[in-house]
Design a protein around this motif. Sequence first.
Motif, PDB file in Angstrom:
ATOM      1  N   GLU A 163       0.708  -1.239  -0.110  1.00 16.65           N
ATOM      2  CA  GLU A 163      -0.239   0.061   0.196  1.00 16.65           C
ATOM      3  C   GLU A 163       0.957   1.122  -0.080  1.00 16.65           C
ATOM      4  OE1 GLU A 163      -2.650  -0.370   3.219  1.00 16.65           O
ATOM      5  OE2 GLU A 163      -3.898  -2.065   2.601  1.00 16.65           O
ATOM      6  N   ASP A 164       1.562   1.106   0.858  1.00 15.80           N
ATOM      7  CA  ASP A 164       2.875   2.318   0.854  1.00 15.80           C
ATOM      8  C   ASP A 164       3.999   2.172   1.329  1.00 15.80           C
ATOM      9  OD1 ASP A 164       3.949   4.768   1.828  1.00 15.80           O
ATOM     10  OD2 ASP A 164       1.907   5.436   2.605  1.00 15.80           O
ATOM     11  N   LEU A 165       5.004   2.277   0.191  1.00 14.45           N
ATOM     12  CA  LEU A 165       6.381   1.811   0.549  1.00 14.45           C
ATOM     13  C   LEU A 165       7.217   2.451   1.644  1.00 14.45           C
ATOM     14  CD1 LEU A 165       8.798  -0.003  -0.615  1.00 14.45           C
ATOM     15  CD2 LEU A 165       9.305   2.001  -1.796  1.00 14.45           C
ATOM     16  N   GLU A 166       6.826   3.855   1.844  1.00 18.39           N
ATOM     17  CA  GLU A 166       7.514   4.615   2.954  1.00 18.39           C
ATOM     18  C   GLU A 166       6.830   4.290   4.384  1.00 18.39           C
ATOM     19  OE1 GLU A 166       7.738   8.791   2.831  1.00 18.39           O
ATOM     20  OE2 GLU A 166       8.760   8.810   0.694  1.00 18.39           O
ATOM     21  N   ALA A 167       5.768   3.759   4.320  1.00 18.82           N
ATOM     22  CA  ALA A 167       5.171   3.073   5.465  1.00 18.82           C
ATOM     23  C   ALA A 167       5.596   1.960   6.071  1.00 18.82           C
ATOM     24  CB  ALA A 167       3.505   3.019   5.483  1.00 18.82           C
ATOM     25  N   ALA A 168       6.028   1.210   5.074  1.00 21.86           N
ATOM     26  CA  ALA A 168       6.591  -0.348   5.008  1.00 21.86           C
ATOM     27  C   ALA A 168       8.064   0.055   5.784  1.00 21.86           C
ATOM     28  CB  ALA A 168       6.759  -1.150   3.893  1.00 21.86           C
ATOM     29  N   VAL A 169       8.695   1.258   4.941  1.00 22.95           N
ATOM     30  CA  VAL A 169      10.162   1.130   5.856  1.00 22.95           C
ATOM     31  C   VAL A 169      10.076   1.804   7.244  1.00 22.95           C
ATOM     32  CG1 VAL A 169      12.141   3.039   5.506  1.00 22.95           C
ATOM     33  CG2 VAL A 169      10.911   2.010   3.465  1.00 22.95           C
ATOM     34  N   ARG A 190      23.831   4.840  12.748  1.00 24.09           N
ATOM     35  CA  ARG A 190      23.225   4.861  11.580  1.00 24.09           C
ATOM     36  C   ARG A 190      21.706   4.596  11.374  1.00 24.09           C
ATOM     37  NH1 ARG A 190      24.818   6.535   6.458  1.00 24.09           N
ATOM     38  NH2 ARG A 190      27.031   5.843   6.879  1.00 24.09           N
ATOM     39  N   ALA A 191      21.741   3.308  12.264  1.00 26.83           N
ATOM     40  CA  ALA A 191      20.260   2.748  12.382  1.00 26.83           C
ATOM     41  C   ALA A 191      19.461   3.660  13.360  1.00 26.83           C
ATOM     42  CB  ALA A 191      20.203   1.341  13.053  1.00 26.83           C
ATOM     43  N   VAL A 192      20.090   4.378  14.205  1.00 27.76           N
ATOM     44  CA  VAL A 192      19.249   5.538  15.084  1.00 27.76           C
ATOM     45  C   VAL A 192      18.901   6.487  14.253  1.00 27.76           C
ATOM     46  CG1 VAL A 192      19.337   7.145  17.103  1.00 27.76           C
ATOM     47  CG2 VAL A 192      20.358   4.738  17.294  1.00 27.76           C
ATOM     48  N   ALA A 193      19.767   6.991  13.185  1.00 25.89           N
ATOM     49  CA  ALA A 193      19.633   8.007  12.238  1.00 25.89           C
ATOM     50  C   ALA A 193      18.205   7.767  11.390  1.00 25.89           C
ATOM     51  CB  ALA A 193      20.833   8.347  11.453  1.00 25.89           C
ATOM     52  N   THR A 194      18.374   6.214  11.202  1.00 24.06           N
ATOM     53  CA  THR A 194      17.150   5.780  10.092  1.00 24.06           C
ATOM     54  C   THR A 194      15.929   6.011  10.968  1.00 24.06           C
ATOM     55  OG1 THR A 194      18.817   4.106   8.938  1.00 24.06           O
ATOM     56  CG2 THR A 194      16.286   3.969   8.805  1.00 24.06           C
ATOM     57  N   TYR A 195      16.140   5.491  12.210  1.00 23.76           N
ATOM     58  CA  TYR A 195      14.610   5.681  12.938  1.00 23.76           C
ATOM     59  C   TYR A 195      14.333   7.020  13.190  1.00 23.76           C
ATOM     60  CZ  TYR A 195      11.674   5.443  17.158  1.00 23.76           C
ATOM     61  OH  TYR A 195      10.885   5.583  17.941  1.00 23.76           O
ATOM     62  N   ASN A 196      14.938   8.074  13.595  1.00 25.90           N
ATOM     63  CA  ASN A 196      14.670   9.201  13.684  1.00 25.90           C
ATOM     64  C   ASN A 196      14.093   9.942  12.420  1.00 25.90           C
ATOM     65  OD1 ASN A 196      15.813   9.339  16.151  1.00 25.90           O
ATOM     66  ND2 ASN A 196      17.752  10.297  15.786  1.00 25.90           N
ATOM     67  N   ARG A 197      14.508   9.427  11.360  1.00 25.38           N
ATOM     68  CA  ARG A 197      13.748   9.946  10.068  1.00 25.38           C
ATOM     69  C   ARG A 197      12.853   9.381   9.431  1.00 25.38           C
ATOM     70  NH1 ARG A 197      11.562  10.637   6.208  1.00 25.38           N
ATOM     71  NH2 ARG A 197      12.069  10.962   3.915  1.00 25.38           N
ATOM     72  N   TRP A 198      12.668   8.057   9.583  1.00 24.08           N
ATOM     73  CA  TRP A 198      11.685   7.378   9.139  1.00 24.08           C
ATOM     74  C   TRP A 198      10.435   6.784  10.069  1.00 24.08           C
ATOM     75  CZ3 TRP A 198      11.242   6.960   4.001  1.00 24.08           C
ATOM     76  CH2 TRP A 198      12.210   7.254   3.095  1.00 24.08           C
ATOM     77  N   VAL A 199      10.518   7.077  11.456  1.00 21.85           N
ATOM     78  CA  VAL A 199       9.865   6.730  12.445  1.00 21.85           C
ATOM     79  C   VAL A 199       9.419   7.807  13.303  1.00 21.85           C
ATOM     80  CG1 VAL A 199       9.112   5.408  14.253  1.00 21.85           C
ATOM     81  CG2 VAL A 199      10.525   4.383  12.701  1.00 21.85           C
ATOM     82  N   ALA A 200      10.444   8.474  14.023  1.00 22.36           N
ATOM     83  CA  ALA A 200      10.209   9.703  14.567  1.00 22.36           C
ATOM     84  C   ALA A 200       9.388  10.886  13.968  1.00 22.36           C
ATOM     85  CB  ALA A 200      11.462   9.910  15.559  1.00 22.36           C
ATOM     86  N   ASP A 201      10.158  11.284  12.814  1.00 24.53           N
ATOM     87  CA  ASP A 201       9.829  12.486  12.088  1.00 24.53           C
ATOM     88  C   ASP A 201       8.671  11.978  11.401  1.00 24.53           C
ATOM     89  OD1 ASP A 201      11.844  13.780  13.097  1.00 24.53           O
ATOM     90  OD2 ASP A 201      13.014  13.632  11.506  1.00 24.53           O
ATOM     91  N   LYS A 202       7.974  10.929  11.367  1.00 23.27           N
ATOM     92  CA  LYS A 202       6.723  10.823  10.550  1.00 23.27           C
ATOM     93  C   LYS A 202       5.596  11.318  11.203  1.00 23.27           C
ATOM     94  CE  LYS A 202       8.163   8.748   6.735  1.00 23.27           C
ATOM     95  NZ  LYS A 202       7.944   9.224   5.464  1.00 23.27           N
TER      96      LYS A 202
END
Length: 202
Positions: A163-169, A190-202
Amino acid sequence: MKSEVDELIYSNRYFALTREELKGQARIQMSAKRFKHVLGVEAAAVRLAEQYGASIEAASIAALCHDMAKEKPDQEMKELIKETGLPSEMIDYGSNIWHGPCAAEIVKREYHLFDEDILNAIRYHTVGRSEMSLLEQVIYVADYIEAGRQFPGVEEARRLADEDLEAAVSFGTQQTLAHLIQTKKKIYPRAVATYNRWVADK
């Protein structure tokens, strides 16, 4: 019976190998179980690439190459990290972290693959990064949802990917970090940076 992926013919835009030749190279680099996983990632990546508009050929190449270093001896990979100038701190986090960057170095060196988008998709398929291209997202998610994966939450990840690739990320990143915290594993920055961008900032 051949699948649609098996019918894929490379254009030689990226390098001189055919898909069958690249499959053969992947097969000799890993166990049968790992190779089955790689083919599963390729199938998922090609489907996602077609759905979301990424290069199908690039998705196939990145998927077939993404675990080229997964089963290499640790000492060999440590030497490659030093030789190629990869961040030395990644050694402290184990092969789950370094096998992606090492695989990118291997395919550059051995197969003369120089497309940066494909190389980045290989490099960051495990931990992601704050800014991921469409292809990087495709490989990151495909590695998480391929048909052989069986773990709590994978069906939800597959539903989101449809349904939504970014949501899956976002979902995959959140689940991975939660697992690392629950099991008290070290978390690569880098995994924390990924979390901050793709989870916390959503």
